[in-house]
Scaffold this motif. Structure first.
Motif, PDB file in Angstrom:
ATOM      1  N   ASP A   1      -2.147  -0.223  -8.478  1.00  0.00           N
ATOM      2  CA  ASP A   1      -2.682  -0.916  -7.297  1.00  0.00           C
ATOM      3  C   ASP A   1      -2.533  -0.084  -6.031  1.00  0.00           C
ATOM      4  OD1 ASP A   1      -3.326  -3.262  -8.816  1.00  0.00           O
ATOM      5  OD2 ASP A   1      -1.215  -3.838  -8.718  1.00  0.00           O
ATOM      6  N   GLY A   2      -2.580   1.239  -6.171  1.00  0.00           N
ATOM      7  CA  GLY A   2      -2.481   2.113  -5.012  1.00  0.00           C
ATOM      8  C   GLY A   2      -1.114   2.174  -4.384  1.00  0.00           C
ATOM      9  N   SER A   3      -0.059   1.858  -5.150  1.00  0.00           N
ATOM     10  CA  SER A   3       1.271   1.731  -4.551  1.00  0.00           C
ATOM     11  C   SER A   3       2.353   2.282  -5.478  1.00  0.00           C
ATOM     12  CB  SER A   3       1.593   0.260  -4.254  1.00  0.00           C
ATOM     13  OG  SER A   3       0.607  -0.329  -3.444  1.00  0.00           O
ATOM     14  N   HIS A   4       3.505   2.560  -4.886  1.00  0.00           N
ATOM     15  CA  HIS A   4       4.713   2.909  -5.643  1.00  0.00           C
ATOM     16  C   HIS A   4       5.514   1.617  -5.838  1.00  0.00           C
ATOM     17  CE1 HIS A   4       3.910   7.193  -5.300  1.00  0.00           C
ATOM     18  NE2 HIS A   4       3.755   7.049  -4.000  1.00  0.00           N
ATOM     19  N   ILE A   5       5.266   0.925  -6.934  1.00  0.00           N
ATOM     20  CA  ILE A   5       5.749  -0.452  -7.097  1.00  0.00           C
ATOM     21  C   ILE A   5       7.062  -0.560  -7.872  1.00  0.00           C
ATOM     22  CG2 ILE A   5       3.391  -1.328  -7.031  1.00  0.00           C
ATOM     23  CD1 ILE A   5       3.633  -1.721 -10.106  1.00  0.00           C
ATOM     24  N   ALA A   6       7.593   0.553  -8.380  1.00  0.00           N
ATOM     25  CA  ALA A   6       8.711   0.467  -9.316  1.00  0.00           C
ATOM     26  C   ALA A   6       9.920  -0.256  -8.735  1.00  0.00           C
ATOM     27  CB  ALA A   6       9.109   1.873  -9.779  1.00  0.00           C
ATOM     28  N   GLY A   7      10.253   0.002  -7.459  1.00  0.00           N
ATOM     29  CA  GLY A   7      11.443  -0.604  -6.873  1.00  0.00           C
ATOM     30  C   GLY A   7      11.404  -2.122  -6.845  1.00  0.00           C
TER      31      GLY A   7
ATOM     32  N   ASN B   1       0.826  -1.200   0.000  1.00  0.00           N
ATOM     33  CA  ASN B   1       0.000   0.000   0.000  1.00  0.00           C
ATOM     34  C   ASN B   1       0.864   1.255   0.000  1.00  0.00           C
ATOM     35  OD1 ASN B   1      -2.556   1.312   0.075  1.00  0.00           O
ATOM     36  ND2 ASN B   1      -2.222   1.793   2.226  1.00  0.00           N
ATOM     37  N   ILE B   2       0.656   2.109  -0.965  1.00  0.00           N
ATOM     38  CA  ILE B   2       1.276   3.435  -1.106  1.00  0.00           C
ATOM     39  C   ILE B   2       2.808   3.344  -1.013  1.00  0.00           C
ATOM     40  CG2 ILE B   2       1.186   5.841  -0.351  1.00  0.00           C
ATOM     41  CD1 ILE B   2      -1.614   5.444   0.593  1.00  0.00           C
ATOM     42  N   ASP B   3       3.419   3.754   0.099  1.00  0.00           N
ATOM     43  CA  ASP B   3       4.885   3.814   0.186  1.00  0.00           C
ATOM     44  C   ASP B   3       5.531   2.502   0.611  1.00  0.00           C
ATOM     45  OD1 ASP B   3       4.713   6.445  -0.524  1.00  0.00           O
ATOM     46  OD2 ASP B   3       5.374   7.271   1.389  1.00  0.00           O
TER      47      ASP B   3
ATOM     48  N   TYR C   1      10.723   5.950  -6.832  1.00  0.00           N
ATOM     49  CA  TYR C   1       9.699   6.845  -6.302  1.00  0.00           C
ATOM     50  C   TYR C   1       9.600   8.038  -7.247  1.00  0.00           C
ATOM     51  CZ  TYR C   1       6.821   8.470  -2.346  1.00  0.00           C
ATOM     52  OH  TYR C   1       5.774   8.844  -1.542  1.00  0.00           O
ATOM     53  N   VAL C   2       8.528   8.765  -7.176  1.00  0.00           N
ATOM     54  CA  VAL C   2       8.358   9.916  -8.069  1.00  0.00           C
ATOM     55  C   VAL C   2       9.312  11.044  -7.694  1.00  0.00           C
ATOM     56  CG1 VAL C   2       5.962   9.451  -8.691  1.00  0.00           C
ATOM     57  CG2 VAL C   2       6.460  10.684  -6.593  1.00  0.00           C
ATOM     58  N   LEU C   3       9.659  11.845  -8.672  1.00  0.00           N
ATOM     59  CA  LEU C   3      10.417  13.096  -8.487  1.00  0.00           C
ATOM     60  C   LEU C   3      11.819  12.896  -7.939  1.00  0.00           C
ATOM     61  CD1 LEU C   3       7.572  15.199  -6.780  1.00  0.00           C
ATOM     62  CD2 LEU C   3       8.002  14.928  -9.207  1.00  0.00           C
ATOM     63  N   MET C   4      12.429  11.752  -8.211  1.00  0.00           N
ATOM     64  CA  MET C   4      13.724  11.478  -7.590  1.00  0.00           C
ATOM     65  C   MET C   4      14.918  11.846  -8.467  1.00  0.00           C
ATOM     66  SD  MET C   4      13.233   7.909  -5.471  1.00  0.00           S
ATOM     67  CE  MET C   4      14.860   8.015  -4.762  1.00  0.00           C
ATOM     68  N   HIS C   5      14.784  11.781  -9.785  1.00  0.00           N
ATOM     69  CA  HIS C   5      15.943  11.959 -10.653  1.00  0.00           C
ATOM     70  C   HIS C   5      15.566  12.750 -11.900  1.00  0.00           C
ATOM     71  CE1 HIS C   5      18.189   8.955  -8.345  1.00  0.00           C
ATOM     72  NE2 HIS C   5      17.110   8.194  -8.394  1.00  0.00           N
ATOM     73  N   HIS C   6      16.578  13.321 -12.532  1.00  0.00           N
ATOM     74  CA  HIS C   6      16.336  13.986 -13.818  1.00  0.00           C
ATOM     75  C   HIS C   6      15.814  12.984 -14.835  1.00  0.00           C
ATOM     76  CE1 HIS C   6      16.891  16.288 -17.488  1.00  0.00           C
ATOM     77  NE2 HIS C   6      17.553  15.250 -17.969  1.00  0.00           N
ATOM     78  N   ALA C   7      16.431  11.832 -14.905  1.00  0.00           N
ATOM     79  CA  ALA C   7      15.991  10.801 -15.848  1.00  0.00           C
ATOM     80  C   ALA C   7      14.766  10.115 -15.263  1.00  0.00           C
ATOM     81  CB  ALA C   7      17.112   9.793 -16.098  1.00  0.00           C
ATOM     82  N   GLY C   8      13.652  10.859 -15.215  1.00  0.00           N
ATOM     83  CA  GLY C   8      12.437  10.358 -14.593  1.00  0.00           C
ATOM     84  C   GLY C   8      11.222  10.535 -15.480  1.00  0.00           C
TER      85      GLY C   8
END
Length: 617
Positions: free
Chosen positions: A443-449, A37-39, A464-471
């Protein structure tokens, strides 16, 4: 605190444990199902990074899975260091993280009881404080923060309470070295738990000292001020130094949220409003009504001054939560979330007030009349809040403060489908451009990692969002709306980062990608559409070779050819080559972060981070 009073507090704490065991539920503590869930997935990825880096006895290292390579580890782990430590110790990720989340929820009211024990509170105050503190955990923003993955923050808020009492006592009683060292160790552990731990302390302790100035012992106060902060910092120096050195990864920075500036938050949250911009709770008005009762003459003078100090600190913290974001430096501290701690500050004064109301019922005149009125209000409010608590714990499809039960549900449908599709239909020969979402569309989550790690595919952007220039997030690509990219410029960027597939969810992104002549839609599931980039795949911008393997602190190359080769991986200080070769940064058009250039490379080599370059004698 006598035994009877302690048993009352422990009994109410047990009720919290039973509710938690049902809602979590406790039967999931040792199953493989993950919290998603989320984070929570993001923090589990931080634990993965910590576990993998610790295998080489490192706290920071080169992470090749995101942003074309960047420094990751403890520098990107502000609030999940305890679950990361558990992952290192056990080797587990999902199970260790779940157990940490459950344990944190279980322990939170215990810190409130510890604060009451230090205050030598009487039985009615203890009972009222425990009930109010547990209600605040369940039916306020505290529960949202906890179930959203901000577990350490919530636990730190509750742990602050006994710390404040101990600091106040240390400043007003004869100096004791053992107590000062305990205060420093406690504060150090609090900072390790969450870096915002000192912030509420800085609001409460000065207020208590000023309002109880006649009792303050100057030597004791100086000892607290001069000894405790250095101990706290020294206990955390192992992560503070890497975090200060590696602040921004691949040309980006840590994301900042919850820094909205709006004075309306003050009274909206005081009235219990939950709609934006407020994240109030219906318990808040009751706390505000009860707290002034702690200031009556019937309260012992020192306890009355303590209650007043906590009320003043709570109000000041609520003002900071609403307006702190106006100052850029303070805005980085995510001030909005501190309103939850502000109302937690009112719990003990409100509980003292309940004690005065109960005693007032035995009085006469206006005091008895006022106590009767407050008793009726307490009874009616208690019935309403009990109903709200029952709803929060239930699995009913109704609005909840936090995630409705069960909290543990495993991976969602989109997450499972994406993992399976990427494993079957992509290769490690190119990267995946993955569109993350502020609204947690997956699914209501930050799943990329966890998704990148499970599939063993490199992603562009961050976990996570907003972390890098290459985003890439919510229709924004490399810092600008994706619709602003001319087709040929987009093609160049795909080549620069060796992108083979794009996973998109936003309408603007999907519309743009569908029009691009170099892309083809190859799959779709729910809100997610996958596109294939039709261009040659290579991790070499100059020269030739292939990536034979990669992992944390390691990129293996084979078949390398050329006087000098340039890799589509970002350069960072501390990288070295085995066998030895000269490595240097080189800027490529389209990215402010330099890439890796190797001069006269051997045909087969390994890039490592943190390993000194070895040269032949």
């Amino acid at each position: 605190m006598n035994r009877r009073t302690l048993m009352i507090g422990l009994g109410i704490w047990l009720l919290h444990a039973l509710l938690l065991a049902y809602a979590f539920p406790v039967t999931e503590l040792f199953t493989p199902a993950a919290l998603n869930n989320i984070d929570s997935p993001f923090h589990q990825y931080q634990a993965i990074v910590a576990r993998e880096l610790w295998a080489s006895h490192a706290l920071v290292g080169y992470d090749p899975w995101f942003a074309a390579g960047h420094i990751g580890g403890v520098n990107f782990n502000l609030s999940a260091k305890i679950p990361a430590l558990l992952a290192v110790m056990t080797g587990e990720i999902a199970t260790a993280y779940k157990q940490y989340v459950f344990l944190a929820a279980l322990l939170a009211p215990g810190f409130l009881l510890l604060a009451l024990w230090q205050l030598r509170a009487e039985s009615v105050t203890v009972a009222a404080a425990m009930v109010l503190g547990i209600l605040l955990w369940w039916i306020s923003s505290m529960h949202w923060y906890h179930t959203a993955g901000m577990v350490s923050f919530v636990l730190a808020c509750y742990a602050v309470l006994p710390y404040i009492v101990l600091a106040w006592r240390s400043a007003t009683e004869a100096p004791q070295l053992s107590r000062l060292l305990a205060l420093g160790a406690f504060g150090g552990l609090g900072m390790l738990l969450h870096p915002l731990f000192p912030l509420p302390v800085l609001f409460a302790v000065p207020a208590l000292v000023l309002l109880d100035w006649r009792e303050v012992r100057v030597k004791s106060l100086l000892a607290v001020a001069l000894l405790v902060p250095p101990v706290c910092v020294l206990l955390n120096i192992f992560w503070l130094l890497p975090s200060l050195k590696y602040t921004g990864g691949s040309g980006g920075s840590h994301p900042t949220f919850q820094n909205l500036v709006d004075i309306n938050m003050l009274w909206l949250e005081a009235l219990g409003q939950i709609a934006e911009p407020a994240r109030g709770a219906r318990l808040n008005p009751l706390l505000l009504l009860l707290a002034p009762w702690a200031l009556l003459p019937s309260t012992p003078p020192r306890l009355r001054r303590f209650a007043l100090g906590m009320v003043v600190a709570g109000v000041a913290l609520a003002v900071f939560a609403a307006l702190g974001g106006a100052i850029p430096l303070l805005g980085n501290l995510q001030p909005n979330r501190q309103s939850a701690a502000a109302y937690l500050f009112l719990v003990i004064p409100a509980a003292i007030g309940v004690g005065n109301i109960v005693r007032g019922l035995r009085g006469a005149g206006a005091m008895r009349l006022g106590s009767l009125g407050m008793s009726v209000l307490l009874l009616a409010g208690g019935m309403f809040l009990a109903k709200e608590l029952a709803n929060e714990v239930s699995r009913a499809p109704t609005p909840h403060h936090g995630r409705s039960a069960p909290e543990v549900r495993g991976a969602g449908e989109t997450t499972v489908w994406l993992a399976d599709w990427l494993k079957r239909n992509t290769t490690p020969e190119a990267r995946v451009l993955f569109e993350t979402s502020l609204g947690r569309i997956h699914d209501g989550s930050h799943i990329a990692g966890p998704l990148a790690y499970e599939t063993q595919r490199e992603f562009i952007g961050g976990p996570y969002v907003l972390m890098h220039h290459a985003g890439f997030w919510d229709g924004t690509l490399f810092g600008q709306p994706i619709a602003n990219f001319p087709a040929d410029e987009f093609t160049k960027r795909m080549a620069l980062y060796n992108i083979g597939w794009v996973v998109a969810h936003s309408a603007s992104s999907k519309a743009y990608l569908a029009r691009h002549p170099g892309l083809a839609q190859v799959a779709a599931q729910g809100p997610v559409t996958v596109f294939e980039v039709r261009q040659p795949h290579s991790y070499f911008a100059a020269g030739q070779g292939r990536v034979a393997g990669r992992g944390f602190n390691r990129i293996e190359l084979d078949g390398v050819a050329g006087e000098a080769v340039t890799l589509k991986y970002h350069y960072v200080d501390g990288l070295s080559v085995e066998p030895a070769a000269r490595i240097e940064p080189v800027l490529l058009d389209g990215d402010p972060q330099p890439f890796i250039r190797i001069v006269q490379p051997p045909q087969k080599l390994t890039l490592r981070f943190g390993v000194p370059q070895r040269t032949d004698p």
